[in-house]
Design an enzyme around this catalytic site. Structure first.
Site, PDB file in Angstrom:
ATOM      1  N   LYS A  83       7.904  94.019  10.752  1.00  0.00           N
ATOM      2  CA  LYS A  83       8.626  93.126   9.830  1.00  0.00           C
ATOM      3  C   LYS A  83       9.949  92.737  10.472  1.00  0.00           C
ATOM      4  O   LYS A  83      10.717  93.601  10.923  1.00  0.00           O
ATOM      5  CB  LYS A  83       8.847  93.871   8.521  1.00  0.00           C
ATOM      6  CG  LYS A  83       9.075  92.998   7.316  1.00  0.00           C
ATOM      7  CD  LYS A  83       9.062  93.885   6.078  1.00  0.00           C
ATOM      8  CE  LYS A  83       9.357  93.115   4.823  1.00  0.00           C
ATOM      9  NZ  LYS A  83       9.560  94.036   3.689  1.00  0.00           N
TER      10      LYS A  83
HETATM   11  O1  G3P Z   1      11.022  93.767   1.231  1.00  0.00           O
HETATM   12  C1  G3P Z   1      11.611  92.896   0.325  1.00  0.00           C
HETATM   13  C2  G3P Z   1      11.439  93.340  -1.106  1.00  0.00           C
HETATM   14  O2  G3P Z   1      11.323  94.734  -1.149  1.00  0.00           O
HETATM   15  C3  G3P Z   1      12.604  92.915  -1.931  1.00  0.00           C
HETATM   16  O3  G3P Z   1      12.443  93.270  -3.269  1.00  0.00           O
HETATM   17  O4  G3P Z   1      13.234  93.636  -5.554  1.00  0.00           O
HETATM   18  O5  G3P Z   1      14.639  94.382  -3.619  1.00  0.00           O
HETATM   19  O6  G3P Z   1      14.391  91.983  -4.149  1.00  0.00           O
HETATM   20  P1  G3P Z   1      13.735  93.327  -4.185  1.00  0.00           P
END
Ligand code: G3P
Length: 222
Positions: A83
């Site tokens: 990633k």
């Molecule tokens: O890897 C990106 C994802 O985990 C982001 O999620 O909820 O932290 O915006 P969030």
């Protein structure tokens, strides 16, 4: 739509994977930092639990460092997808790693043009972060729709991975749009299954069955 879990918690992953409908896992440094134990060992354990793409993120910010880290991560297990953040150095690293046949998930995508460049660099997945756009009063789902529309015109082997899905409606919308993958926390995954009418309906079926059995037994005993 393929269902991925966005977590590095082995407990959550084992519980959800047991249902047989989890296709892959996405992690990031924030998620791995929440877990205790060696991050690389956790990643390998995740790979041994779910036989699908497991995203592991680089933390270098220069292309050379990203490539080095990406090669190291990819060598941990055949399921690892590297990633990489969607910045200029990330594009350079993606071009190199994808040229070596390594799968790259380009993350932190917040515009359709970033996704376009990621696909052209050879990314296998692009991750638009829906919830984070919603957080700043910008409709995150429209970004997913735009990327799907662009990708539909071309024959790229790059999948749209709707990420930062925060609730079941995000998942529903992503699926209706035809996103290839939706990744979500374990709590959102659990909420996809839950319905009060299923629970009350099952309770009623079982109660009626018990009543019928009791009636039959009473008749037989007469
Ligand atoms: O890897 C990106 C994802 O985990 C982001 O999620 O909820 O932290 O915006 P969030």
């Amino acid at each position: 739509m393929k269902i991925f879990l966005d977590t590095a918690s082995l407990k959550e992953i084992r519980e959800a994977a047991a249902l047989g409908v989890v296709d892959g896992i996405t992690t990031n440094p924030s998620l791995l930092a929440k877990e205790s134990g060696d991050p690389e060992q956790i990643l390998v354990e995740i790979c041994n639990t779910v036989d699908g793409p497991i995203s592991a993120e680089v933390v270098a910010t220069d292309a050379e460092g990203m490539v080095k880290e990406g090669r190291h991560l990819a060598a941990l297990h055949k399921n690892i997808v590297v990633k990489i953040p969607c910045i200029a150095e990330g594009l350079k690293a993606t071009k190199v790693l994808s040229g070596e046949g390594k799968r790259v998930n380009m993350t932190l995508i917040f515009s359709p043009t970033q996704a376009l460049l990621a696909a052209k660099a050879g990314a296998r997945y692009v991750s638009p972060l829906v919830g984070r756009l919603d957080d700043i009063a910008t409709p995150g789902m429209e970004l997913v729709a735009d990327i799907i529309e662009i990708f539909d015109h071309y024959d790229w082997e790059c999948e749209v991975l709707a990420a930062s899905l925060r609730h079941p409606m995000h998942v529903l919308e992503a699926a209706k749009m035809g996103a290839d993958i939706g990744t979500m926390p374990a709590s959102v995954f659990a909420a996809l299954l839950k319905h009060p009418l299923t629970d009350s309906g099952l309770r009623r079926f079982l109660e009626d069955w018990e009543k019928a059995k009791a009636l039959l037994a009473a008749k037989a005993g007469r």
